[in-house]
Design a protein around this motif. Structure first.
Motif, short mmCIF file in Angstrom:
data_model
loop_
_atom_site.label_atom_id
_atom_site.label_comp_id
_atom_site.label_asym_id
_atom_site.label_seq_id
_atom_site.Cartn_x
_atom_site.Cartn_y
_atom_site.Cartn_z
N LYS A 178 -6.91 1.37 -1.75
CA LYS A 178 -6.37 0.36 -2.67
C LYS A 178 -4.94 -0.06 -2.31
CE LYS A 178 -10.18 0.70 -4.97
NZ LYS A 178 -11.22 -0.36 -4.83
N SER A 179 -4.16 0.85 -1.78
CA SER A 179 -2.77 0.55 -1.43
C SER A 179 -2.67 0.23 0.06
CB SER A 179 -1.86 1.74 -1.75
OG SER A 179 -2.15 2.83 -0.88
N ASP A 180 -1.58 -0.46 0.44
CA ASP A 180 -1.35 -0.73 1.86
C ASP A 180 -1.20 0.56 2.64
OD1 ASP A 180 -1.51 -3.42 1.40
OD2 ASP A 180 0.64 -3.82 1.59
N PHE A 181 -0.60 1.57 2.01
CA PHE A 181 -0.44 2.86 2.69
C PHE A 181 -1.80 3.45 3.03
CE2 PHE A 181 -0.24 7.52 2.44
CZ PHE A 181 0.67 7.78 3.47
N ASP A 182 -2.73 3.44 2.07
CA ASP A 182 -4.08 3.96 2.33
C ASP A 182 -4.74 3.19 3.48
OD1 ASP A 182 -3.93 5.90 0.40
OD2 ASP A 182 -5.07 4.78 -1.10
N CYS A 183 -4.56 1.88 3.47
CA CYS A 183 -5.16 1.05 4.52
C CYS A 183 -4.62 1.44 5.90
CB CYS A 183 -4.90 -0.42 4.26
SG CYS A 183 -5.73 -1.08 2.78
N TRP A 184 -3.32 1.67 5.98
CA TRP A 184 -2.72 2.05 7.26
C TRP A 184 -3.24 3.40 7.74
CZ3 TRP A 184 -0.49 -0.50 10.93
CH2 TRP A 184 0.20 -1.68 10.66
N VAL A 185 -3.33 4.37 6.84
CA VAL A 185 -3.80 5.70 7.24
C VAL A 185 -5.26 5.63 7.67
CG1 VAL A 185 -4.09 8.10 6.55
CG2 VAL A 185 -2.12 6.81 5.72
N TYR A 186 -6.05 4.90 6.93
CA TYR A 186 -7.46 4.71 7.31
C TYR A 186 -7.54 4.08 8.69
CZ TYR A 186 -12.39 3.44 7.03
OH TYR A 186 -13.73 3.32 7.29
N LEU A 187 -6.71 3.08 8.92
CA LEU A 187 -6.72 2.37 10.19
C LEU A 187 -6.36 3.29 11.34
CD1 LEU A 187 -7.16 -0.72 10.83
CD2 LEU A 187 -4.69 -0.83 11.16
N MET A 188 -5.31 4.10 11.18
CA MET A 188 -4.87 4.99 12.25
C MET A 188 -5.94 6.03 12.57
SD MET A 188 -1.99 3.82 13.20
CE MET A 188 -1.39 5.14 14.25
N LYS A 189 -6.68 6.44 11.56
CA LYS A 189 -7.70 7.47 11.76
C LYS A 189 -8.99 6.91 12.34
CE LYS A 189 -9.77 11.47 9.48
NZ LYS A 189 -9.77 12.33 8.28
N HIS A 190 -9.33 5.64 12.01
CA HIS A 190 -10.65 5.13 12.35
C HIS A 190 -10.64 3.90 13.26
CE1 HIS A 190 -12.50 7.87 9.49
NE2 HIS A 190 -11.67 7.44 8.54
N LEU A 191 -9.48 3.38 13.63
CA LEU A 191 -9.43 2.12 14.35
C LEU A 191 -10.30 2.12 15.60
CD1 LEU A 191 -8.20 -0.72 14.64
CD2 LEU A 191 -6.30 0.32 15.91
N LYS A 192 -10.27 3.18 16.36
CA LYS A 192 -11.00 3.23 17.63
C LYS A 192 -12.50 3.08 17.45
CE LYS A 192 -11.59 8.27 17.83
NZ LYS A 192 -11.17 8.50 16.42
N ASP A 193 -13.01 3.36 16.25
CA ASP A 193 -14.45 3.29 15.99
C ASP A 193 -14.87 2.01 15.28
OD1 ASP A 193 -14.86 5.90 17.07
OD2 ASP A 193 -14.14 6.76 15.18
N MET A 194 -13.92 1.12 15.00
CA MET A 194 -14.24 -0.11 14.27
C MET A 194 -14.68 -1.23 15.20
SD MET A 194 -11.03 -0.37 11.61
CE MET A 194 -10.65 0.91 10.43
N ASN A 195 -15.52 -2.08 14.69
CA ASN A 195 -15.85 -3.33 15.38
C ASN A 195 -15.01 -4.49 14.84
OD1 ASN A 195 -17.92 -2.26 17.04
ND2 ASN A 195 -19.32 -2.28 15.30
#
Length: 300
Positions: A178-195
């Protein structure tokens, strides 16, 4: 003939490799991404939003020859008068928290002026992504430390702040961010697996441009694939050695197996042209240990 590169079919690069982290956060051409990240981390803490940053020296090397190589991937100061160290740390190290305090203190003393000086320095913030837990049983995603009165909890000084983001403790799904912080952490953890990047904020559209593997320059692509290959090889070899030794049920075998695989990776990296500092950092050993292994191996 050069060895074939370690190709990746992923849409986005792994941001927690040395090269990926620097491309995403460590370049003036993409400073808006770093500004967006810093503002997300500091959201709601009472400070004015950061609007500009100046990059300083980007890597802090070890103080002694026998100290493990230390990379601070981003070292910058802001237009509003704060100094930031933003770090990515993949492997757990002894006294890691003390080490971050030491280098934060260095960032304070570096601001000192000779002669008549009133000690009016910029506050120093360390923001460290870790791929390990700071302590056993620590379940917090974010550990936020500052100087405060132990009785009242009131902030004593804004001179120093340490923010640790423990990626293993982050378990939210994308629709829970919900927060930008959560989005950033999710991104750093999962970016390599995203399409595709699932977040609609403008700053993440910029991340989409910068982090696409297809958009990397030939040099960045080579450096990234090299980082990715050796990080993967090292992790896999150490995991294999631990599993094999445990199956044998011999504690001594665990250490011997790990050491043998570690030496193999170090020798292989040297043959590929890595310098001793980089080898020590990836392998998690000291520079003298790297030199000793290379000197005792055939051909060195």
């Amino acid at each position: 003939m050069a060895a074939p590169s370690h190709r990746t079919a992923n849409t986005y690069f792994e941001p927690l490799t040395d090269t990926g982290f620097k491309i995403l956060f460590g370049r003036e051409s993409s400073s808006d991404i770093l500004i967006g990240f810093l503002n997300a981390v500091l959201d709601g803490d009472g400070h004015d939003p950061i609007v500009s940053i100046t990059y300083l020296d980007r890597e802090k090397t070890r103080e002694r020859d026998d100290e493990r190589t230390i990379h601070y991937d981003i070292h910058c100061e802001t237009g509003c008068g704060r100094r930031f160290i933003v770090e990515m740390q993949n492997r757990q190290q002894v006294h890691f928290k003390k080490r971050t305090i030491f280098y934060a203190s260095r960032a304070i003393t570096e601001q000192g002026n000779q002669g008549d000086w009133d000690y009016n320095f910029m506050p120093v913030y360390v923001i460290a992504f870790t791929q390990f837990k700071l302590d056993d049983g620590n379940c917090e995603v974010r550990e936020d430390v500052q100087l405060q009165d132990m009785k009242t909890g009131k902030q004593f000084s804004d001179a120093l702040r340490l923010i640790y983001i423990q990626l293993p403790n982050f378990g939210k799904d994308v629709d829970e961010c919900k927060s930008d912080f959560d989005c950033w952490v999710y991104l750093m953890k999962h970016l390599k697996d995203m399409n595709t990047i699932p977040f609609v904020q403008n700053i993440f559209r910029r991340v989409d441009q910068v982090a696409r593997v297809e958009n990397l320059s030939p040099e960045d692509r080579r450096n990234y694939e090299r980082d990715l290959k050796f990080v993967r090889d090292y992790k896999n070899s150490i995991q294999y050695a631990e599993i094999k030794a445990r199956e044998e049920g011999i504690q001594e075998g665990i250490q011997k197996g790990i050491q043998e695989e570690q030496e193999r990776v170090i020798i292989s990296m040297a043959a590929k042209g890595f310098d001793t500092d980089t080898i020590a950092d990836i392998a998690g050993v000291t520079v003298p240990e790297v030199k000793s292994i290379l000197e005792s191996s055939d051909g060195y």
